[in-house]
Structures are given as C-alpha cells and as structure tokens.
Design a protein around this motif. Structure first.
Motif, PDB file in Angstrom:
ATOM      1  N   LEU A 104       4.953  70.442  30.337  1.00  0.00           N
ATOM      2  CA  LEU A 104       4.741  71.815  30.706  1.00  0.00           C
ATOM      3  C   LEU A 104       4.139  72.417  29.067  1.00  0.00           C
ATOM      4  CD1 LEU A 104       5.327  74.352  32.461  1.00  0.00           C
ATOM      5  CD2 LEU A 104       7.499  74.315  31.578  1.00  0.00           C
ATOM      6  N   LEU A 105       4.653  72.160  28.409  1.00  0.00           N
ATOM      7  CA  LEU A 105       3.832  72.466  26.956  1.00  0.00           C
ATOM      8  C   LEU A 105       2.647  72.240  26.887  1.00  0.00           C
ATOM      9  CD1 LEU A 105       6.883  72.193  24.693  1.00  0.00           C
ATOM     10  CD2 LEU A 105       5.964  74.339  25.105  1.00  0.00           C
ATOM     11  N   GLU A 106       2.037  71.051  27.273  1.00  0.00           N
ATOM     12  CA  GLU A 106       0.960  70.727  27.083  1.00  0.00           C
ATOM     13  C   GLU A 106      -0.210  71.706  28.209  1.00  0.00           C
ATOM     14  OE1 GLU A 106      -0.859  68.718  25.326  1.00  0.00           O
ATOM     15  OE2 GLU A 106       0.935  68.630  24.139  1.00  0.00           O
ATOM     16  N   LYS A 107       0.381  72.034  29.255  1.00  0.00           N
ATOM     17  CA  LYS A 107      -0.124  72.731  30.425  1.00  0.00           C
ATOM     18  C   LYS A 107      -0.350  74.127  29.846  1.00  0.00           C
ATOM     19  CE  LYS A 107       1.652  70.714  34.516  1.00  0.00           C
ATOM     20  NZ  LYS A 107       2.362  70.617  35.822  1.00  0.00           N
ATOM     21  N   VAL A 108       0.648  74.673  29.364  1.00  0.00           N
ATOM     22  CA  VAL A 108       0.866  75.991  28.445  1.00  0.00           C
ATOM     23  C   VAL A 108      -0.479  76.179  27.656  1.00  0.00           C
ATOM     24  CG1 VAL A 108       1.868  77.561  26.766  1.00  0.00           C
ATOM     25  CG2 VAL A 108       3.281  76.477  28.710  1.00  0.00           C
ATOM     26  N   LYS A 109      -0.441  74.859  26.747  1.00  0.00           N
ATOM     27  CA  LYS A 109      -1.485  74.920  25.701  1.00  0.00           C
ATOM     28  C   LYS A 109      -2.894  74.895  26.397  1.00  0.00           C
ATOM     29  CE  LYS A 109       1.249  72.269  22.146  1.00  0.00           C
ATOM     30  NZ  LYS A 109       1.494  71.033  21.849  1.00  0.00           N
ATOM     31  N   ILE A 146       6.404  79.305  34.766  1.00  0.00           N
ATOM     32  CA  ILE A 146       5.999  80.135  33.688  1.00  0.00           C
ATOM     33  C   ILE A 146       4.644  80.098  33.359  1.00  0.00           C
ATOM     34  CG2 ILE A 146       6.427  78.499  32.110  1.00  0.00           C
ATOM     35  CD1 ILE A 146       8.136  81.789  31.839  1.00  0.00           C
ATOM     36  N   ILE A 147       3.876  78.897  33.777  1.00  0.00           N
ATOM     37  CA  ILE A 147       2.452  78.822  33.326  1.00  0.00           C
ATOM     38  C   ILE A 147       1.699  80.008  33.897  1.00  0.00           C
ATOM     39  CG2 ILE A 147       1.916  77.351  35.568  1.00  0.00           C
ATOM     40  CD1 ILE A 147       0.696  76.927  31.995  1.00  0.00           C
TER      41      ILE A 147
END
Length: 348
Positions: A195-200, A53-54
C-alpha cells in the motif's frame, strides 16, 4: 452542544462504548480494516476500507509517518534473596544501562533491591525512586541489551487488550525502525509495504519523523477541567529531509497529512506560526485541544480513541468537537472496532 473553550470539561469528551467493540486482536491483512472518512469542514462521513486510502490522497500531498519501534518492554522476573515475583516495564532510557521503569509490586522494588530476569540473562538493581513512584534501575547483562529484550521481553499491550498477541510484529508498523517506544503508534498499523508503494506511485511524498511513545499516552485525564491536565513528555526527532519535503509541499499547495497523533504532535511542536518546519530534536509535552490553531497539519489518519482522553481532544481540535462526537456516535452504531487494534479514521 457549544463548547466553552475557556472552561472545557473532561466529561465533555465522554461517549458510550460497548466493550465488545474494543478490538482484541489485529485484523488480517493489515489494510483490510475499515476506514471512516470525515470532512473537517462539513462533517460529511463516508465508510470505506483502509486500502481505499489511496483514493483519498492527491499527487503532491505529503504523508508523515512515525518510524518509532516498540520495545518488548515488559519483563517478568524474581527478586534476589526472596524469589518474589516482580514485573518491570521499561519507560525511558536515561543513560548507559540506566532506565526509568515502572515496577509491580512497588513495595518489592526499594533502592538497593536486585532482580533477575530470563534465568539470569538480565539483572537489575533499583537505584532510586523518582516521580510518580517510578524507579531508576541499572541493568547488567552479557551481549546486546536489545537482543536480550527480544528474547525475554513481552510487548507492553494496553490494559484494555486482554488477548495474548501471538506475533510481536503485529504491534509494530511495517516501517518501524528506531527502537524506543513503550507503545505503538497505532494509526500506522494499517499500512502494508504494498500500500505504501501505491501511495508513492500516485505522487504522494512519504516521509518520517520519530517520536517515542510513552505510557503517558494511556494515562487517564483525572482533572475535571481540561486545562488543569498536565501532559506527559515524549522525545522526538524530525530530520532535515522530512522538513524539506513538508516545506516544499506547503509551497506547492499540497496537503500535509500526519499518520497518527504522535506524528501530529511532532509536527505541531516544531512548526512555526507560518507553517514552516526545520530539522529538530527534543522533548515535547504539547497539549492540543479545541481552540488550538494548527500550524502545519492539513489532515490526519488516526484510530478511534478512548473517551475523555487527550487524543479525542486532539482530533476534536482538528475536525471540530461536534463533528468528532457525531463521527464517534456513528462509528459505534456501525460497529467499528476501537482503539489500538481497531479501525481507522481519516480527517481531511
């Protein structure tokens, strides 16, 4: 097939789903589920995994997640005086220690009836019968109500999941915080903290709304005509920092992408015709189906929904009826996993 938008039929949203494709258990790790991406303009489809998704998000986009947390709302107990077994399902908190509940069997839950749960940790009296046969019940207990629920309550898994859930946290998103849902906002189950940290880190804003999911989510559409269906109502809160982030994203030309139909319904309930968002709280019974003009949303991360449900109608409004029905046919052919513990779709 061309839809008659003024005479939409519930049966228009039917598709054949083999039972073996209904996911019974969550996949590990969370972000290893499959991801079908659908271009809402062209209908083009690609197949990925959720951790990809990233690659589908751009710096300047804004991801909106629902931070509601599921109550372990299913209680098993006995009726005082008779010892008859009973099941309560907490639906909505009314005031104080009074809750709207679904009781089974209902004939055992007349006004004045008293019940005991968890060997006396929790006691309840039915006060009255209200809409659709639901009850208002007052609970008595010592200590903290929610801590007692954690001890004796079970997760209210949808009826199509028959496997026992070993870890209640697998029916919670990793960012769940605000207790109050009767069902999980399942599109968010695919995210891991990493994954959320990668998105940010990619420059995507991550913000939150709260919509407490009601069991009306699973209520079938019984009306033949879509416009005759009456939507359930759910409570939401959209904080100022989320509103500010969305408005800034819109001004700068970024995309607002909702994680789940609950986040989508919150944004579209609050959004103005110009696409602006403000801090807001209230109840929404917004019904989104083909013909609806989206005010805020540019994209949606969602799971695969039940045939003839209001949720497949919502995604058909966003991506186009033919694109969605084709995507579902392909997902069945490719043996994607469906519904709450199933795989994901990105509509962009």
């Amino acid at each position: 097939m061309t839809l008659d938008l003024k005479n939409l039929q519930t049966k228009d949203f039917f598709y054949d789903l083999p039972r073996e494709l209904i996911a019974q258990t969550p996949i590990e790790p969370r972000d290893s589920s499959r991801l079908l991406t659908l271009n809402k303009e062209t209908g083009e489809i690609t197949h990925k995994h959720f951790f990809n998704i990233i690659d589908c998000l751009n710096p300047g986009d804004c991801l909106v997640l629902n931070d509601s947390r599921v109550l372990p709302a299913r209680l098993y107990g006995i009726k005082k005086g008779t010892g008859a077994r009973v099941e309560f399902l907490l639906l909505n908190h009314r005031e104080g220690d009074v809750w709207e509940v679904l009781c089974g069997p209902g004939k055992r839950a007349k006004p004045g009836s008293r019940f005991v749960f968890g060997d006396g940790l929790l006691r309840a009296e039915v006060l009255e019968i209200i809409d659709e046969g639901n009850r208002l019940a007052r609970f008595t207990y010592e200590g903290n109500f929610y801590e007692i629920l954690d001890q004796i309550g079970e997760m209210p898994l949808p009826h199509y999941i028959t496997e026992h859930l070993n870890d209640n946290e697998r029916y919670q998103t990793v960012y769940s915080k605000e207790v109050g849902s009767a069902a999980a906002p399942t599109a968010g189950l695919h995210f891991t903290p990493e994954l959320l940290e990668k998105v940010k880190a990619k420059g995507v804003k991550v913000v939150f709304v709260t919509l407490h999911v009601g069991l009306g989510t699973f209520r079938p559409v019984t009306a033949e005509k879509v416009l005759d269906h009456k939507m359930h109502s759910e409570h939401y809160y959209l904080p100022k920092e989320t509103a500010d982030a969305i408005n800034e994203t819109k001004r700068n030309g970024g995309r607002v992408i909702a994680v789940g139909t609950t986040s989508c319904r919150t944004l579209e309930s609050v959004g103005t015709a110009e696409g602006c968002i403000r801090e807001s709280a209230g109840w929404t019974d917004i019904f989104i189906y083909p013909g609806y003009r989206f005010k805020v949303l540019d994209g949606l991360i969602t799971n695969f929904h039940l045939p003839e449900s209001t949720l497949i109608m919502l995604v058909s409004a966003l991506a186009g009826y033919e694109h969605i029905m084709n995507a579902y046919r392909i997902a069945v052919q490719e043996k994607y996993r469906f519904f709450s513990f199933g795989d994901a779709m990105l509509i962009i």
